[in-house]
Design an enzyme around this catalytic site. Structure first.
Site, PDB file in Angstrom:
ATOM      1  N   VAL A 173       0.664  -1.218  -0.048  1.00 56.60           N
ATOM      2  CA  VAL A 173      -0.024  -0.013  -0.047  1.00 56.60           C
ATOM      3  C   VAL A 173       0.817   1.372   0.058  1.00 56.60           C
ATOM      4  O   VAL A 173       0.270   2.349  -0.135  1.00 56.60           O
ATOM      5  CB  VAL A 173      -0.988   0.170   1.330  1.00 56.60           C
ATOM      6  CG1 VAL A 173      -2.016  -0.981   1.160  1.00 56.60           C
ATOM      7  CG2 VAL A 173      -0.214  -0.035   2.545  1.00 56.60           C
ATOM      8  N   GLY A 174       2.169   1.167   0.247  1.00 56.86           N
ATOM      9  CA  GLY A 174       3.052   2.335   0.347  1.00 56.86           C
ATOM     10  C   GLY A 174       4.427   1.904   0.419  1.00 56.86           C
ATOM     11  O   GLY A 174       4.716   0.909   1.013  1.00 56.86           O
ATOM     12  N   GLY A 176       7.669   4.312   1.097  1.00 51.50           N
ATOM     13  CA  GLY A 176       8.463   5.885   1.280  1.00 51.50           C
ATOM     14  C   GLY A 176       9.893   5.621   1.149  1.00 51.50           C
ATOM     15  O   GLY A 176      10.356   4.594   0.545  1.00 51.50           O
ATOM     16  N   GLY A 179      10.926   2.636   3.516  1.00 49.42           N
ATOM     17  CA  GLY A 179      10.326   1.285   3.927  1.00 49.42           C
ATOM     18  C   GLY A 179       9.006   1.026   3.161  1.00 49.42           C
ATOM     19  O   GLY A 179       8.868   1.619   2.191  1.00 49.42           O
ATOM     20  N   ASP A 292       7.288  15.224  11.244  1.00 48.03           N
ATOM     21  CA  ASP A 292       6.714  14.987   9.901  1.00 48.03           C
ATOM     22  C   ASP A 292       5.425  14.769   9.653  1.00 48.03           C
ATOM     23  O   ASP A 292       5.068  13.986   8.921  1.00 48.03           O
ATOM     24  CB  ASP A 292       7.532  13.749   9.349  1.00 48.03           C
ATOM     25  CG  ASP A 292       7.790  13.816   7.842  1.00 48.03           C
ATOM     26  OD1 ASP A 292       7.476  14.704   7.510  1.00 48.03           O
ATOM     27  OD2 ASP A 292       7.961  12.760   7.534  1.00 48.03           O
TER      28      ASP A 292
HETATM   29  N1  LIG Z   1      -1.117   1.437   9.447  1.00 47.37           N
HETATM   30  C1  LIG Z   1      -1.241   1.551   8.378  1.00 47.37           C
HETATM   31  N2  LIG Z   1      -2.491   1.279   7.731  1.00 47.37           N
HETATM   32  C2  LIG Z   1      -2.643   1.605   6.250  1.00 47.37           C
HETATM   33  N3  LIG Z   1      -1.559   2.051   5.551  1.00 47.37           N
HETATM   34  C3  LIG Z   1      -0.756   2.546   6.082  1.00 47.37           C
HETATM   35  C4  LIG Z   1      -0.411   2.276   7.523  1.00 47.37           C
HETATM   36  N4  LIG Z   1       0.848   2.865   7.799  1.00 47.37           N
HETATM   37  C5  LIG Z   1       1.425   3.284   6.471  1.00 47.37           C
HETATM   38  N5  LIG Z   1       0.367   3.368   5.637  1.00 47.37           N
HETATM   39  C6  LIG Z   1       0.433   3.739   4.200  1.00 47.37           C
HETATM   40  O1  LIG Z   1       2.007   3.475   3.749  1.00 47.37           O
HETATM   41  C7  LIG Z   1       2.350   4.886   3.467  1.00 47.37           C
HETATM   42  C8  LIG Z   1       3.859   4.978   3.923  1.00 47.37           C
HETATM   43  O2  LIG Z   1       3.927   4.764   5.364  1.00 47.37           O
HETATM   44  P1  LIG Z   1       4.988   5.627   6.172  1.00 47.37           P
HETATM   45  O3  LIG Z   1       4.781   6.793   6.018  1.00 47.37           O
HETATM   46  O4  LIG Z   1       4.918   4.826   7.602  1.00 47.37           O
HETATM   47  O5  LIG Z   1       6.505   4.929   5.573  1.00 47.37           O
HETATM   48  P2  LIG Z   1       7.809   5.527   5.143  1.00 47.37           P
HETATM   49  O6  LIG Z   1       8.602   4.870   4.557  1.00 47.37           O
HETATM   50  O7  LIG Z   1       8.178   6.396   6.599  1.00 47.37           O
HETATM   51  O8  LIG Z   1       7.266   6.727   4.097  1.00 47.37           O
HETATM   52  P3  LIG Z   1       7.839   8.112   3.856  1.00 47.37           P
HETATM   53  O9  LIG Z   1       9.435   7.929   3.873  1.00 47.37           O
HETATM   54  O10 LIG Z   1       7.134   8.734   2.694  1.00 47.37           O
HETATM   55  O11 LIG Z   1       7.791   9.185   5.020  1.00 47.37           O
HETATM   56  C9  LIG Z   1       1.499   5.874   4.160  1.00 47.37           C
HETATM   57  O12 LIG Z   1       1.395   7.076   3.409  1.00 47.37           O
HETATM   58  C10 LIG Z   1       0.049   5.176   4.011  1.00 47.37           C
HETATM   59  O13 LIG Z   1      -0.275   5.210   2.549  1.00 47.37           O
END
Ligand SMILES: Nc1ncnc2c1ncn2[C@@H]1O[C@H](COP(=O)(O)OP(=O)(O)OP(=O)(O)O)[C@@H](O)[C@H]1O
Length: 498
Positions: A173-174, A176, A179, A292
């Site tokens: 689903v994502g 970043g 991760g 953030d």
């Molecule tokens: N608990 C959750 N339930 C559903 N979707 C989630 C959840 N946690 C994260 N996501 C999805 O995953 C995306 C990325 O999550 P997160 O920001 O924690 O990761 P990241 O790798 O730190 O991202 P970034 O580097 O962009 O800040 C979120 O924008 C959301 O769309």
């Protein structure tokens, strides 16, 4: 972000040039297809015009960090979308010659690690490692995990044991900069969860895990389990098994933007209330600054209006006598003191970011969308006017460079003239240059903007009661309120001020 990426085709290339400028070159060659190359071929064969969009950005090299790159990707994508190119697709984004950690460390010093940036190759490997393979084979994964006990804020690891969980095919689903996030259902508990997998930098303790272990609040994402695993190259990954939420506020807002409508004002109010309630908890109970806050890190369920803050990868407990990196927070939401290079900033940076998020929900686009750190400040000045000497010293007493463009400000009243005066009051109380003049999250909750959801016998109130958003733990969430003010504050949190 993945949803956007999934809908976009082309190629984005980032390069470092000799003159220490990071060049961003974007070349998009398709209009509607999901498979860019095929579409391009087909279009040229049929003689249709192939659209070619190029975007160039010059970014000072010292901002060449993972977060910054991510910002730029978002900027490019939103530019394409905002430019009416909803059906253009980007099939992948390439980062070329990005010197990340070394440059970052020069600026931040070695004391504070924010996180380890992931290359595209690594993200692909991480997805392939488990999830993509898993998706094809429909295989069940069995993991030994540490269970986090929310009641005691402890985990099984501290008591020396693991438990077994299993889950099947997962959906990404994502992803970043740090991760990959997938969703699945834990077979043993039948609970839907999100699993965030991050590369562990062996040099540093993972602050996100440590932070998440401290959290226990309905408006912050909950940690259920966590586990470590190694890939074939001996790299260690940490997986955080989290409460599931259907979508991010970013995705929710894009939904309305694509429909060319506005997010309902009541829905915005519910999210704004829970955002400040979550921040009041974070700032006063575990004493953490999120650092953030942005729509991508706020998760919502549009069916119930429930809301949770996620991504504690940048969060930190700020101590008055210890400096912190000013290169933090995504640009559009970055408080001005950070742009002024302050290292002694406070939790109030989250209040600025929250106000920017609320303004964005109202406008359907970011309030301040600078194309670089300096440009961001210019965008703020255009609306807020030039900061006074007092405001500058409130942001950073060491800041000596006082040259600003002399422009007549648009003002917040000018931008939000069509909106309810109560929301304007919220924005004018929170978008203040001087961090001490910004309302605290608790003060925001007491503003008349939220009276509508406090009034009994309305649908909105019933929704609010269902979410139990007026329940405050007096010992913790209101522990910082002076005892003489406690009963009035409690009453004001529940009932509208008459
Ligand atoms: N608990 C959750 N339930 C559903 N979707 C989630 C959840 N946690 C994260 N996501 C999805 O995953 C995306 C990325 O999550 P997160 O920001 O924690 O990761 P990241 O790798 O730190 O991202 P970034 O580097 O962009 O800040 C979120 O924008 C959301 O769309």
């Amino acid at each position: 972000m993945t949803d956007v990426l999934r809908n976009l085709v082309g190629k984005i290339t980032f390069r470092n040039s000799d003159n220490l400028q990071l060049k961003h070159k974007t070349s998009i060659q398709s209009t509607t297809s999901n498979t860019g190359q095929e579409k391009k071929k087909r279009k040229s064969e049929t003689g249709e015009k192939v659209e070619d969009v190029k975007l160039h950005h010059d970014i000072p090299n010292f901002n060449n960090s993972a977060k910054y790159i991510n910002d730029i990707e978002n900027l490019i994508i939103s530019k394409l979308i905002d430019g009416g190119k909803e059906s253009i697709a980007v099939d992948h984004i390439e980062h070329v010659d990005i010197s990340d950690r070394k440059t970052d460390e020069k600026v931040v010093g070695k004391k504070e690690s924010i996180s380890s940036k992931l290359s595209k190759e690594r993200v692909d490997r991480m997805i392939n490692f488990d999830y993509r393979y898993n998706k094809i084979k429909q295989r069940i994964l069995h993991k030994k995990v540490y269970k986090h006990d929310h009641k005691t804020n402890a985990d099984k690891k501290n008591h020396g044991g693991t438990i077994d969980i299993s889950y099947s095919a997962t959906e990404v689903v994502g992803h970043g900069s740090f991760g990959v996030v997938v969703t699945t259902v834990i077979i043993e508990t039948e609970q839907k969860v999100a699993i965030k997998k991050v590369l562990q930098d062996k040099r540093y303790k993972n602050r996100e895990l440590e932070t998440m272990k401290m959290l226990r609040h309905p408006n912050t994402i909950g940690l259920q389990y966590y586990f470590y695993e190694k890939d074939e190259e001996d790299e260690v990954y940490l997986s955080l098994v989290l409460d599931y939420m259907p979508q991010s506020l970013y995705q929710r807002l894009r939904h309305f933007v694509h429909l060319k409508t506005e997010m309902p004002r009541l829905e915005i109010k519910f999210y704004a209330y829970q955002l400040f309630k979550g921040l009041n908890y974070l700032h006063n109970v575990p004493g953490i600054c999120h650092r953030d806050i942005k729509p991508q890190n706020l998760l919502v369920d549009p069916a119930t209006f429930s809301f949770k803050i996620c991504d504690f990868g940048s969060a930190k407990c700020l101590k008055p006598d210890q400096p912190n990196v000013s290169y933090i927070c995504s640009r559009y939401y970055r408080a001005p003191e950070l742009m002024f290079g302050a290292t002694n900033y406070s939790n109030q940076i989250d209040v600025w970011s929250s106000a920017c998020v609320i303004a964005e929900l109202l406008l359907g686009k970011p309030l301040f969308s600078g194309e670089s750190g300096i440009d961001q400040l210019v965008e703020i000045i255009k609306i807020m006017g030039i900061p006074t000497k007092d405001e500058i010293s409130g942001m950073n007493p060491n800041y000596e460079d006082h040259i600003f463009p002399n422009i007549k400000p648009i003002t917040l009243v000018g931008v939000f003239k069509e909106e309810d005066p109560d929301v304007l009051e919220l924005l004018t109380n929170t978008l203040r240059y001087h961090p001490c003049e910004r309302s605290t999250p608790l003060k925001c909750l007491l503003l008349s903007y939220f009276d509508e959801i406090k009034r009994c016998d309305t649908d909105a109130h019933a929704k609010a009661q269902y979410l139990r958003i007026f329940d405050f733990d007096v010992k913790t969430e209101l522990g910082h309120v002076p005892s003489v003010e406690l009963s009035t504050t409690e009453a004001q949190l529940k009932y509208p001020v008459t």
